[in-house]
Design an enzyme around this catalytic site. Sequence first.
Site, PDB file in Angstrom:
ATOM      1  N   VAL A  14      34.263  24.164   9.738  1.00  0.00           N
ATOM      2  CA  VAL A  14      33.331  24.046  10.864  1.00  0.00           C
ATOM      3  C   VAL A  14      31.967  24.649  10.507  1.00  0.00           C
ATOM      4  CG1 VAL A  14      32.972  24.486  13.315  1.00  0.00           C
ATOM      5  CG2 VAL A  14      35.297  24.151  12.463  1.00  0.00           C
ATOM      6  N   ALA A  43      28.019  35.215   6.999  1.00  0.00           N
ATOM      7  CA  ALA A  43      29.012  36.112   6.372  1.00  0.00           C
ATOM      8  C   ALA A  43      30.252  35.317   5.967  1.00  0.00           C
ATOM      9  CB  ALA A  43      29.412  37.209   7.353  1.00  0.00           C
ATOM     10  N   LYS A 105      39.973  29.301  19.770  1.00  0.00           N
ATOM     11  CA  LYS A 105      40.812  29.295  20.989  1.00  0.00           C
ATOM     12  C   LYS A 105      41.881  30.378  20.953  1.00  0.00           C
ATOM     13  CE  LYS A 105      42.117  26.025  17.933  1.00  0.00           C
ATOM     14  NZ  LYS A 105      41.314  25.089  17.180  1.00  0.00           N
ATOM     15  N   VAL A 132      38.156  23.871  22.653  1.00  0.00           N
ATOM     16  CA  VAL A 132      39.087  22.939  23.309  1.00  0.00           C
ATOM     17  C   VAL A 132      38.609  21.510  23.052  1.00  0.00           C
ATOM     18  CG1 VAL A 132      40.091  22.176  25.500  1.00  0.00           C
ATOM     19  CG2 VAL A 132      39.618  24.603  25.129  1.00  0.00           C
ATOM     20  N   GLY A 134      37.607  19.894  20.438  1.00  0.00           N
ATOM     21  CA  GLY A 134      36.532  19.672  19.452  1.00  0.00           C
ATOM     22  C   GLY A 134      35.243  19.133  20.015  1.00  0.00           C
ATOM     23  N   ILE A 136      34.612  16.967  22.290  1.00  0.00           N
ATOM     24  CA  ILE A 136      34.575  16.442  23.665  1.00  0.00           C
ATOM     25  C   ILE A 136      34.007  17.528  24.586  1.00  0.00           C
ATOM     26  CG2 ILE A 136      35.931  15.425  25.525  1.00  0.00           C
ATOM     27  CD1 ILE A 136      38.156  14.849  23.456  1.00  0.00           C
ATOM     28  N   ASP A 201      48.991  25.877  19.366  1.00  0.00           N
ATOM     29  CA  ASP A 201      47.556  25.556  19.440  1.00  0.00           C
ATOM     30  C   ASP A 201      47.228  24.877  20.778  1.00  0.00           C
ATOM     31  OD1 ASP A 201      44.867  24.892  18.028  1.00  0.00           O
ATOM     32  OD2 ASP A 201      45.601  22.940  18.701  1.00  0.00           O
ATOM     33  N   LYS A 205      44.752  26.266  24.042  1.00  0.00           N
ATOM     34  CA  LYS A 205      43.696  25.479  24.706  1.00  0.00           C
ATOM     35  C   LYS A 205      43.986  25.339  26.203  1.00  0.00           C
ATOM     36  CE  LYS A 205      42.831  23.025  20.393  1.00  0.00           C
ATOM     37  NZ  LYS A 205      43.259  21.888  19.578  1.00  0.00           N
ATOM     38  N   GLY A 302      37.858  18.405  13.350  1.00  0.00           N
ATOM     39  CA  GLY A 302      37.132  17.875  12.200  1.00  0.00           C
ATOM     40  C   GLY A 302      35.731  18.468  12.142  1.00  0.00           C
TER      41      GLY A 302
HETATM   42  N1  LIG Z   1      38.669  22.783  11.563  1.00  0.00           N
HETATM   43  C1  LIG Z   1      38.592  22.189  12.757  1.00  0.00           C
HETATM   44  O1  LIG Z   1      38.610  20.960  12.860  1.00  0.00           O
HETATM   45  C2  LIG Z   1      38.454  23.020  14.006  1.00  0.00           C
HETATM   46  C3  LIG Z   1      38.353  22.357  15.253  1.00  0.00           C
HETATM   47  C4  LIG Z   1      38.176  23.118  16.418  1.00  0.00           C
HETATM   48  C5  LIG Z   1      38.119  24.497  16.316  1.00  0.00           C
HETATM   49  N2  LIG Z   1      38.268  25.096  15.087  1.00  0.00           N
HETATM   50  C6  LIG Z   1      38.206  26.554  15.041  1.00  0.00           C
HETATM   51  O2  LIG Z   1      37.056  26.932  14.284  1.00  0.00           O
HETATM   52  C7  LIG Z   1      37.298  28.154  13.620  1.00  0.00           C
HETATM   53  C8  LIG Z   1      37.005  27.969  12.136  1.00  0.00           C
HETATM   54  O3  LIG Z   1      37.872  26.990  11.614  1.00  0.00           O
HETATM   55  P1  LIG Z   1      37.676  26.371  10.146  1.00  0.00           P
HETATM   56  O4  LIG Z   1      38.592  25.202  10.090  1.00  0.00           O
HETATM   57  O5  LIG Z   1      36.237  26.186   9.841  1.00  0.00           O
HETATM   58  O6  LIG Z   1      38.270  27.568   9.259  1.00  0.00           O
HETATM   59  P2  LIG Z   1      38.234  27.701   7.666  1.00  0.00           P
HETATM   60  O7  LIG Z   1      37.877  26.423   7.026  1.00  0.00           O
HETATM   61  O8  LIG Z   1      39.510  28.379   7.257  1.00  0.00           O
HETATM   62  O9  LIG Z   1      37.030  28.725   7.398  1.00  0.00           O
HETATM   63  C9  LIG Z   1      37.103  30.077   7.699  1.00  0.00           C
HETATM   64  C10 LIG Z   1      35.861  30.779   7.177  1.00  0.00           C
HETATM   65  O10 LIG Z   1      35.912  32.141   7.583  1.00  0.00           O
HETATM   66  C11 LIG Z   1      35.658  32.983   6.464  1.00  0.00           C
HETATM   67  N3  LIG Z   1      36.408  34.218   6.644  1.00  0.00           N
HETATM   68  C12 LIG Z   1      37.748  34.355   6.851  1.00  0.00           C
HETATM   69  N4  LIG Z   1      38.053  35.650   7.012  1.00  0.00           N
HETATM   70  C13 LIG Z   1      36.895  36.334   6.900  1.00  0.00           C
HETATM   71  C14 LIG Z   1      36.542  37.711   6.957  1.00  0.00           C
HETATM   72  N5  LIG Z   1      37.470  38.642   7.163  1.00  0.00           N
HETATM   73  N6  LIG Z   1      35.243  38.032   6.800  1.00  0.00           N
HETATM   74  C15 LIG Z   1      34.305  37.099   6.597  1.00  0.00           C
HETATM   75  N7  LIG Z   1      34.559  35.783   6.525  1.00  0.00           N
HETATM   76  C16 LIG Z   1      35.846  35.424   6.681  1.00  0.00           C
HETATM   77  C17 LIG Z   1      36.111  32.213   5.250  1.00  0.00           C
HETATM   78  O11 LIG Z   1      35.388  32.707   4.147  1.00  0.00           O
HETATM   79  P3  LIG Z   1      35.546  32.084   2.652  1.00  0.00           P
HETATM   80  O12 LIG Z   1      34.881  30.746   2.721  1.00  0.00           O
HETATM   81  O13 LIG Z   1      34.817  33.036   1.786  1.00  0.00           O
HETATM   82  O14 LIG Z   1      37.013  32.018   2.379  1.00  0.00           O
HETATM   83  C18 LIG Z   1      35.731  30.775   5.656  1.00  0.00           C
HETATM   84  O15 LIG Z   1      34.412  30.525   5.290  1.00  0.00           O
HETATM   85  C19 LIG Z   1      38.742  28.530  13.939  1.00  0.00           C
HETATM   86  O16 LIG Z   1      38.769  29.416  15.035  1.00  0.00           O
HETATM   87  C20 LIG Z   1      39.379  27.204  14.328  1.00  0.00           C
HETATM   88  O17 LIG Z   1      40.479  27.366  15.226  1.00  0.00           O
HETATM   89  C21 LIG Z   1      38.418  24.393  13.959  1.00  0.00           C
END
Ligand SMILES: NC(=O)c1ccc[n+]([C@@H]2O[C@H](COP(=O)([O-])OP(=O)(O)OC[C@H]3O[C@@H](n4cnc5c(N)ncnc54)[C@H](OP(=O)(O)O)[C@@H]3O)[C@@H](O)[C@H]2O)c1
Length: 436
Positions: A14, A43, A105, A132, A134, A136, A201, A205, A302
């Site tokens: 994201v 960060a 969430k 919740v 994405g 929408i 999950d 939501k 996504g």
């Molecule tokens: N992916 C989706 O489609 C989606 C949809 C809706 C909501 N979300 C929500 O959006 C949020 C992020 O999801 P994501 O899919 O983008 O996660 P992700 O790809 O796993 O990315 C997590 C990021 O957080 C960093 N990170 C993790 N622990 C850390 C710490 N202790 N200190 C500093 N940085 C830290 C990681 O750093 P590094 O890069 O250095 O490892 C990475 O850049 C979550 O809450 C998820 O539930 C995601």
Amino acid sequence: MRVVNVGMLGLGTVGTGVVRLLAENSSIIEEKLGARLILKRIAVRDTKKARDIGDGGWEITSDIDSVIADPGISIIVELIGGYSPAREYVLAAIQNGKNVVTANKALLAFHGDEIYAAAERAQVEVRYEAAVAGGIPVLSAIKGNMCANRFWTVLGILNGTCNYILTRMTREGADFAAALKKAQELGYAEADPTFDIEGIDTAHKLCLLVSLCFGTRIDFKEIHTEGISSVSSLDIDYAARCGYRIKLLAIGKRHGNLVEARVQPAMVPMDDPLAAIDGVYNAVRITGDYAGTVMFSGRGAGMAPTSSAVVGDLVAVARNILTGRGRRIAPLGFLDGKIATLPVKPVGDTISKYYLRFSVADRPGILARIAGALGSNQVSVKSAIQTSKRVGEAVPLVIVTHEAMERDVRKAIDMVESLGITSQRVAMLRIEDDLA
Ligand SMILES: NC(=O)c1ccc[n+]([C@@H]2O[C@H](COP(=O)([O-])OP(=O)(O)OC[C@H]3O[C@@H](n4cnc5c(N)ncnc54)[C@H](OP(=O)(O)O)[C@@H]3O)[C@@H](O)[C@H]2O)c1
């Protein structure tokens, strides 16, 4: 041009989308905001990791404090995910007077109260549209233009992984394991898919939707949560024969001063618009007393859709900062002192028709014994289907009940299972004929 500085925690799926969207669509954002959103510091855990985001003048650091304490930054975007350390970082950012935008969430379902109270004390905003469904914009609709309604029902298909798996099982006749494997190959399911397939999950939501719609706190543990891992291709098949699709539904209802909140795989009539939400798509349907029933659907996860919701929140916060109005809306839409704690209706009190599938030996008298167990628990049989299609030594016997109370149905199932005539656990699904 005026500038609003943003700090971001996390640069994964994201976060990368947010960086790209802010770069690619800066001109359209500036035309609407009258200011530039500048990503000043980001960060991450590992600053050495290769990242495909170009160079936008930001600093990438592993020093979280340098982001959340930067006096030049007025909005922190939390995109780390999980409960801790995200909770500590968000609270620290709020204490430093920063507005917060998050997509997390899980964090809000567990620690929302603490975070919203801290935000009220600091008079900063907490926005979480991306948490919740994405891309929408359903939370904005509930808190914004539909705010004059009393809501009675909120329904959702909120997890793209589950919906993809169930769609594949329906369309291709795949079994659960094969559909999950395909979802993992396509990147729709995590290597450890537990949170998604066990409904957790979706329950996170639903927790947020119930609070926003009904103005009540809800303890996440009180949401009855079932996943889809026990749904078999036989159930999908029988559902289709009876005119239904199986969906993992989030159901929130308000009954006077009681709240119903449950996540369950359920049979939805094929002509219900929710039955047509396929693949990784999400849908949310809300019923308000004046607006009536409104349904939103679109991409629930996504990089691109989720970053659209995050940046939309950033623009909304920035507008308030630029007009000097501070926070105009509390995180749950209701004024902070006006959030109730309504009791949750026990799932045993749910009244519904039920689909029950028994794996039994193909012998005379079995149906009568099962019907007897159901009848002695006030559950009456509407129809029964038995085929000669064997699954191992057993044949499936499907019973659809008339409306019954879930507590009674479960007692009847226990009774049948104690008779020693079933070779597997009885499969039970609610038939949701009466969705608002
Ligand atoms: N992916 C989706 O489609 C989606 C949809 C809706 C909501 N979300 C929500 O959006 C949020 C992020 O999801 P994501 O899919 O983008 O996660 P992700 O790809 O796993 O990315 C997590 C990021 O957080 C960093 N990170 C993790 N622990 C850390 C710490 N202790 N200190 C500093 N940085 C830290 C990681 O750093 P590094 O890069 O250095 O490892 C990475 O850049 C979550 O809450 C998820 O539930 C995601």
